[in-house]
Motif scaffolding. Structure first.
Motif, PDB file in Angstrom:
ATOM      1  N   THR A   1      -6.778  16.749  13.130  1.00 36.68           N
ATOM      2  CA  THR A   1      -7.286  15.350  12.812  1.00 36.68           C
ATOM      3  C   THR A   1      -8.237  15.598  11.450  1.00 36.68           C
ATOM      4  O   THR A   1      -8.417  14.918  10.492  1.00 36.68           O
ATOM      5  N   THR A   2      -8.922  16.719  11.554  1.00 40.05           N
ATOM      6  CA  THR A   2      -9.721  17.156  10.257  1.00 40.05           C
ATOM      7  C   THR A   2      -8.964  17.211   8.920  1.00 40.05           C
ATOM      8  O   THR A   2      -8.997  16.824   7.973  1.00 40.05           O
ATOM      9  N   SER A   3      -7.684  18.310   9.201  1.00 40.92           N
ATOM     10  CA  SER A   3      -6.907  18.529   8.063  1.00 40.92           C
ATOM     11  C   SER A   3      -6.124  17.042   7.744  1.00 40.92           C
ATOM     12  O   SER A   3      -6.080  16.929   6.390  1.00 40.92           O
ATOM     13  N   LEU A   4      -5.798  16.308   8.714  1.00 38.25           N
ATOM     14  CA  LEU A   4      -5.091  14.850   8.614  1.00 38.25           C
ATOM     15  C   LEU A   4      -5.992  14.070   7.585  1.00 38.25           C
ATOM     16  O   LEU A   4      -5.555  13.437   6.709  1.00 38.25           O
ATOM     17  N   ALA A   5      -7.140  14.105   7.783  1.00 41.41           N
ATOM     18  CA  ALA A   5      -8.320  13.144   7.147  1.00 41.41           C
ATOM     19  C   ALA A   5      -8.320  13.596   6.023  1.00 41.41           C
ATOM     20  O   ALA A   5      -8.518  12.679   4.885  1.00 41.41           O
ATOM     21  N   ALA A   6      -8.548  14.957   5.776  1.00 44.49           N
ATOM     22  CA  ALA A   6      -8.758  15.588   4.291  1.00 44.49           C
ATOM     23  C   ALA A   6      -7.516  15.335   3.454  1.00 44.49           C
ATOM     24  O   ALA A   6      -8.004  15.108   2.230  1.00 44.49           O
ATOM     25  N   ARG A   7      -6.229  15.605   3.730  1.00 40.83           N
ATOM     26  CA  ARG A   7      -5.095  15.331   3.151  1.00 40.83           C
ATOM     27  C   ARG A   7      -4.855  13.883   2.906  1.00 40.83           C
ATOM     28  O   ARG A   7      -4.442  13.671   1.690  1.00 40.83           O
ATOM     29  N   SER A   8      -5.103  12.917   3.665  1.00 41.67           N
ATOM     30  CA  SER A   8      -5.171  11.508   3.513  1.00 41.67           C
ATOM     31  C   SER A   8      -6.296  11.167   2.214  1.00 41.67           C
ATOM     32  O   SER A   8      -5.674  10.359   1.259  1.00 41.67           O
TER      33      SER A   8
ATOM     34  N   ILE B   1       0.808  -1.267   0.066  1.00 45.76           N
ATOM     35  CA  ILE B   1       0.062   0.173   0.103  1.00 45.76           C
ATOM     36  C   ILE B   1       0.916   1.226   0.126  1.00 45.76           C
ATOM     37  O   ILE B   1       0.731   2.111  -0.989  1.00 45.76           O
ATOM     38  N   VAL B   2       2.005   1.242   0.587  1.00 44.43           N
ATOM     39  CA  VAL B   2       2.792   2.349   1.058  1.00 44.43           C
ATOM     40  C   VAL B   2       3.713   2.543  -0.533  1.00 44.43           C
ATOM     41  O   VAL B   2       3.553   3.925  -1.011  1.00 44.43           O
ATOM     42  N   HIS B   3       3.705   1.594  -1.222  1.00 37.25           N
ATOM     43  CA  HIS B   3       4.428   1.638  -2.618  1.00 37.25           C
ATOM     44  C   HIS B   3       3.179   2.073  -3.524  1.00 37.25           C
ATOM     45  O   HIS B   3       3.683   2.743  -4.404  1.00 37.25           O
ATOM     46  N   GLN B   4       2.061   1.717  -3.255  1.00 36.22           N
ATOM     47  CA  GLN B   4       1.009   2.291  -4.368  1.00 36.22           C
ATOM     48  C   GLN B   4       0.660   3.575  -4.059  1.00 36.22           C
ATOM     49  O   GLN B   4       0.348   4.270  -5.046  1.00 36.22           O
ATOM     50  N   ILE B   5       0.846   4.054  -2.986  1.00 38.16           N
ATOM     51  CA  ILE B   5       0.653   5.584  -2.706  1.00 38.16           C
ATOM     52  C   ILE B   5       1.817   6.185  -3.476  1.00 38.16           C
ATOM     53  O   ILE B   5       1.206   7.597  -3.861  1.00 38.16           O
ATOM     54  N   GLY B   6       2.925   5.804  -3.090  1.00 36.03           N
ATOM     55  CA  GLY B   6       3.979   6.612  -3.847  1.00 36.03           C
ATOM     56  C   GLY B   6       4.659   7.570  -3.504  1.00 36.03           C
ATOM     57  O   GLY B   6       5.638   8.119  -4.172  1.00 36.03           O
ATOM     58  N   HIS B   7       4.182   8.395  -2.514  1.00 29.47           N
ATOM     59  CA  HIS B   7       4.854   9.536  -1.823  1.00 29.47           C
ATOM     60  C   HIS B   7       5.893   9.266  -0.801  1.00 29.47           C
ATOM     61  O   HIS B   7       5.680   8.347  -0.041  1.00 29.47           O
ATOM     62  N   LYS B   8       6.994   9.614  -0.823  1.00 28.11           N
ATOM     63  CA  LYS B   8       7.813   9.493   0.256  1.00 28.11           C
ATOM     64  C   LYS B   8       7.468  10.356   1.613  1.00 28.11           C
ATOM     65  O   LYS B   8       7.704  11.500   1.725  1.00 28.11           O
ATOM     66  N   LEU B   9       6.675   9.660   2.409  1.00 23.49           N
ATOM     67  CA  LEU B   9       6.247  10.212   3.541  1.00 23.49           C
ATOM     68  C   LEU B   9       6.852   9.600   4.915  1.00 23.49           C
ATOM     69  O   LEU B   9       7.696   8.472   4.902  1.00 23.49           O
ATOM     70  N   PRO B  10       6.954  10.289   5.830  1.00 23.28           N
ATOM     71  CA  PRO B  10       7.511   9.824   7.134  1.00 23.28           C
ATOM     72  C   PRO B  10       6.833   8.933   7.786  1.00 23.28           C
ATOM     73  O   PRO B  10       6.456   8.966   8.822  1.00 23.28           O
TER      74      PRO B  10
ATOM     75  N   ALA C   1      -4.322   7.997  -5.804  1.00 24.03           N
ATOM     76  CA  ALA C   1      -3.557   6.866  -6.054  1.00 24.03           C
ATOM     77  C   ALA C   1      -4.602   5.776  -6.479  1.00 24.03           C
ATOM     78  O   ALA C   1      -4.277   5.015  -7.534  1.00 24.03           O
ATOM     79  N   LEU C   2      -5.587   5.950  -6.077  1.00 22.45           N
ATOM     80  CA  LEU C   2      -6.867   4.663  -6.139  1.00 22.45           C
ATOM     81  C   LEU C   2      -7.815   5.151  -7.595  1.00 22.45           C
ATOM     82  O   LEU C   2      -8.205   4.433  -8.339  1.00 22.45           O
ATOM     83  N   LEU C   3      -7.656   6.447  -7.582  1.00 21.65           N
ATOM     84  CA  LEU C   3      -8.777   6.943  -8.586  1.00 21.65           C
ATOM     85  C   LEU C   3      -8.183   8.204  -9.728  1.00 21.65           C
ATOM     86  O   LEU C   3      -8.670   9.160  -9.468  1.00 21.65           O
ATOM     87  N   PRO C   4      -7.279   7.790 -10.357  1.00 24.03           N
ATOM     88  CA  PRO C   4      -6.727   8.612 -11.442  1.00 24.03           C
ATOM     89  C   PRO C   4      -7.710   9.203 -12.217  1.00 24.03           C
ATOM     90  O   PRO C   4      -8.893   8.530 -12.473  1.00 24.03           O
TER      91      PRO C   4
END
Length: 238
Positions: free
Chosen positions: A133-140, A63-72, A147-150
């Motif tokens: 958490t609202t901003s976290l959910a929106a950005r996620s 899943i991390v690979h599929q998302i593709g962004h280098k995140l911490p 990633a899933l819906l190009p």
């Protein structure tokens, strides 16, 4: 003088041991159940490992690979699909014993569960950047949509002169993307592939799998004409 720590805005924080919920899913009841489950886990009332009757455990590398962004991301993210939990429980992500964990309801609908697993996984890579958490959910959600819906694939199923979507087609579309149909519609609206009126109409459709097996066709050039001819004609035959 010690540097003042930012205010922790997470709903549940076991700061002494570093265990904490990162992101809840669902409404109040689901969040309450999540808090109770996690508190019980931290207090030793139940054990997540070794895997068995309590949960199916897997790793999130794909899943991390599929998302593709280098995140911490935290090191070693695991996914726990919990059995025998309240049906109102949706899921949450957490830091537990310095590892990243994603907890979801194993009995939830497969596309919903897949979407939740992806969303919660990416929340673990973003949580150090978004204390709200609202901003976290929106950005996620935005990263998961990308990633899933190009755009090109979502566009291939819609156009602005469509007024109806059969229930079997809604099911096929959801299964193609492996996310709930309302999430596909939300993405299509965000990308302005469909109008507000279409969104409201299509949201009333309840996806139902066809009794006849069919192969979902997507034209290479994103043209929906052949897709409509195939699917809508089949729908008349059902």
């Amino acid at each position: 003088m010690a540097k003042k720590q930012p205010k922790n805005q997470l709903l549940l924080d076991f700061s002494v041991r570093g265990n904490r919920i990162v992101l809840h899913l669902g409404q109040v009841e689901s969040q309450r159940l999540a808090d109770s489950l996690f508190e019980g886990l931290v207090n030793g009332d139940w054990m997540i490992e070794p895997a068995g009757a309590v949960a199916d455990i897997s790793y999130a590398q794909d899943i991390v690979h599929q998302i593709g962004h280098k995140l911490p991301y935290p090191e070693g993210i695991k996914i726990a699909q919990l059995h025998h939990v309240d049906p109102n429980f949706k899921g949450f992500s957490a830091i537990y014993r310095q590892k990243g964990w994603v907890f979801v309801n194993a009995a939830s609908e497969i596309n919903e569960r897949n979407y939740h697993i992806h969303l919660l996984t990416v929340s673990l890579g973003l949580h150090t950047l978004y204390t709200n958490t609202t901003s976290l959910a929106a950005r996620s959600e935005r990263l998961i949509f990308e990633a899933l819906l190009p755009f090109e694939e979502v566009e291939s199923f819609f156009r602005n002169d469509i007024s109806k979507i059969p229930d079997f087609l809604a099911s096929d579309i959801a299964n193609f993307f492996k996310v709930p149909f309302p999430m596909v519609l939300k993405r299509a609206l965000t990308l302005k592939i469909i109008t507000d009126a279409q969104y409201r109409t299509f949201m009333t459709v309840i996806p139902v799998a066809s009794s006849k097996p069919r192969e979902l066709f997507v034209s290479p050039d994103g043209n929906i004409d052949d897709l409509e001819a195939q699917l809508f004609s089949q729908g008349m035959e059902d």
